[in-house]
Design a protein around this motif. Structure first.
Motif, short mmCIF file in Angstrom:
data_model
loop_
_atom_site.label_atom_id
_atom_site.label_comp_id
_atom_site.label_asym_id
_atom_site.label_seq_id
_atom_site.Cartn_x
_atom_site.Cartn_y
_atom_site.Cartn_z
N ALA A 64 0.84 -1.21 0.00
CA ALA A 64 0.00 0.00 0.00
C ALA A 64 0.86 1.25 0.00
CB ALA A 64 -0.93 -0.01 1.21
N ALA A 65 2.02 1.19 0.68
CA ALA A 65 2.90 2.35 0.75
C ALA A 65 3.50 2.70 -0.59
CB ALA A 65 4.02 2.11 1.77
N LEU A 66 3.58 1.73 -1.50
CA LEU A 66 4.08 2.03 -2.84
C LEU A 66 3.21 3.06 -3.53
CD1 LEU A 66 4.96 -1.55 -4.15
CD2 LEU A 66 6.53 0.16 -3.24
N TYR A 67 1.94 3.06 -3.19
CA TYR A 67 1.01 4.01 -3.80
C TYR A 67 0.93 5.31 -3.01
CZ TYR A 67 -3.09 5.93 -6.11
OH TYR A 67 -3.92 6.75 -6.82
N SER A 68 0.99 5.21 -1.70
CA SER A 68 0.73 6.38 -0.87
C SER A 68 1.97 7.20 -0.53
CB SER A 68 0.05 5.95 0.44
OG SER A 68 0.91 5.10 1.18
N ALA A 69 3.15 6.56 -0.50
CA ALA A 69 4.31 7.29 0.02
C ALA A 69 5.64 6.99 -0.67
CB ALA A 69 4.46 7.00 1.52
N ALA A 70 5.77 5.87 -1.34
CA ALA A 70 7.08 5.46 -1.86
C ALA A 70 7.61 6.41 -2.92
CB ALA A 70 6.99 4.05 -2.43
N ASN A 118 -9.62 17.96 -6.05
CA ASN A 118 -9.20 18.57 -4.78
C ASN A 118 -10.14 18.25 -3.63
OD1 ASN A 118 -6.85 19.83 -5.79
ND2 ASN A 118 -8.03 21.57 -6.58
N ALA A 119 -11.40 17.94 -3.95
CA ALA A 119 -12.37 17.64 -2.90
C ALA A 119 -12.28 16.21 -2.41
CB ALA A 119 -13.79 17.92 -3.41
N ASP A 120 -11.60 15.35 -3.17
CA ASP A 120 -11.52 13.94 -2.79
C ASP A 120 -10.64 13.74 -1.56
OD1 ASP A 120 -11.81 11.00 -3.27
OD2 ASP A 120 -9.64 11.19 -3.52
N THR A 121 -11.12 12.97 -0.62
CA THR A 121 -10.35 12.67 0.59
C THR A 121 -10.11 11.17 0.77
OG1 THR A 121 -12.39 12.59 1.93
CG2 THR A 121 -11.23 14.71 1.79
N THR A 122 -10.49 10.37 -0.21
CA THR A 122 -10.38 8.92 -0.06
C THR A 122 -8.95 8.42 -0.23
OG1 THR A 122 -10.75 8.46 -2.41
CG2 THR A 122 -12.70 8.67 -1.00
N ALA A 123 -8.20 9.03 -1.16
CA ALA A 123 -6.86 8.56 -1.52
C ALA A 123 -6.88 7.12 -2.01
CB ALA A 123 -5.88 8.70 -0.35
N ARG A 124 -8.04 6.65 -2.46
CA ARG A 124 -8.15 5.29 -3.00
C ARG A 124 -7.66 5.28 -4.45
NH1 ARG A 124 -12.22 1.37 -1.32
NH2 ARG A 124 -12.50 1.08 -3.57
N PRO A 125 -6.82 4.31 -4.80
CA PRO A 125 -6.30 4.26 -6.17
C PRO A 125 -7.38 4.21 -7.24
CG PRO A 125 -5.02 2.83 -4.75
CD PRO A 125 -6.20 3.30 -3.93
N ASP A 126 -8.43 3.43 -7.01
CA ASP A 126 -9.47 3.33 -8.04
C ASP A 126 -10.25 4.63 -8.18
OD1 ASP A 126 -10.47 2.91 -5.50
OD2 ASP A 126 -12.00 1.47 -6.12
N VAL A 171 4.93 10.11 -15.34
CA VAL A 171 5.56 9.53 -14.15
C VAL A 171 4.53 8.77 -13.33
CG1 VAL A 171 6.76 10.04 -12.00
CG2 VAL A 171 7.37 11.27 -14.08
N ILE A 172 3.35 9.35 -13.18
CA ILE A 172 2.28 8.70 -12.43
C ILE A 172 1.90 7.37 -13.06
CG2 ILE A 172 -0.18 8.88 -11.81
CD1 ILE A 172 0.33 11.96 -11.61
N ALA A 177 1.70 1.72 -12.62
CA ALA A 177 1.75 0.39 -13.24
C ALA A 177 2.57 -0.57 -12.38
CB ALA A 177 2.34 0.49 -14.64
N ALA A 178 3.68 -0.07 -11.82
CA ALA A 178 4.50 -0.90 -10.93
C ALA A 178 3.73 -1.27 -9.67
CB ALA A 178 5.79 -0.17 -10.58
N TYR A 179 3.00 -0.28 -9.11
CA TYR A 179 2.17 -0.56 -7.94
C TYR A 179 1.10 -1.59 -8.25
CZ TYR A 179 -1.90 -0.10 -4.95
OH TYR A 179 -2.99 -0.40 -4.17
N ASN A 180 0.46 -1.45 -9.42
CA ASN A 180 -0.60 -2.38 -9.79
C ASN A 180 -0.09 -3.82 -9.85
OD1 ASN A 180 -2.52 -0.38 -9.97
ND2 ASN A 180 -2.48 -0.24 -12.20
#
Length: 215
Positions: A64-70, A118-126, A171-172, A177-180
């Motif tokens: 999960a950290a690969l998506y949120s912080a890595a 900007n209004a999204d607070t989920t931080a969910r990848p999907d 870059v994103i 893709a690596a996270y997926n």
């Protein structure tokens, strides 16, 4: 019974010494071999579930950290480049608004997409995938229409901002893709026994991917 005829009950592994001490401390009735065997087997199962569950939770957090912080070797991260992309989008919308007018439909559509991001607070990848797709499409349409109408100075600004936007987007996409791949591998493990049981016990469910919500 066959179990009663066995001379010893041996458990191999890091819990051997601990379980051996437990057996010596059992009350006399529980020291009978069938009872002791059941007690130690239960303790071994608990130990395995604990160790396995802790490792699974650790893998969940790592992935999960690969998506949120890595960050990669260049200091890029998915969330960091999202921020760079949003900044470029905001500036591009502002410049395009000066060129086309704030009431222009393409300007309004792009601004609405940015506001939703900007209004999204989920931080969910999907969820972020959907927001990003909508924003990217709106920005591309706005850039095309504004660039055609802009004077040379404004066109230069639009080009620079568009380059920044698409660079962050590239870059994103690469990092996502690596996270997926990592998330898919983790999910495949947790779909099989006994990992699926451990996942439920430890509260580490399926990881969502940077992909359509129904994909």
């Amino acid at each position: 019974m066959q179990l009663e005829q066995q001379e010893s009950f041996v458990i191999h592994g890091p819990q051997l010494e601990i379980l051996g001490e437990v057996e010596t401390k059992l009350p006399p009735p529980a020291k009978k071999r069938p009872v002791a065997a059941l007690v130690l087997a239960a303790l071994a199962l608990v130990s395995v579930l604990g160790i396995g569950g802790a490792r699974l939770r650790g893998e969940y957090r790592r992935t999960a950290a690969l998506y949120s912080a890595a960050q990669d070797e260049y200091g890029h991260s998915i969330q960091g480049d999202f921020a760079a992309q949003l900044d470029a989008a905001a500036s591009l919308i502002r410049v395009a608004g000066n060129v086309l007018g704030q009431d222009n439909a393409d300007v309004q559509t792009a601004q609405a997409a940015l506001d939703a991001w900007n209004a999204d607070t989920t931080a969910r990848p999907d969820v972020q995938y959907g927001l990003n797709t909508t924003l990217s499409g709106a920005v591309e349409l706005l850039y095309a229409s504004a660039a055609d109408a802009a004077d040379p100075q404004a066109r230069g600004q639009l080009d620079d901002l568009h380059d920044s936007f698409t660079s962050a987007q590239a870059v994103i996409q690469r990092a996502a893709a690596a996270y997926n791949e990592e998330a898919a591998a983790y999910n495949a493990v947790t779909e099989s026994f006994p990992a699926n049981v451990l996942a439920g016990l430890w509260g580490v469910g399926e990881l969502t991917t940077f992909a359509p919500a129904n994909g």
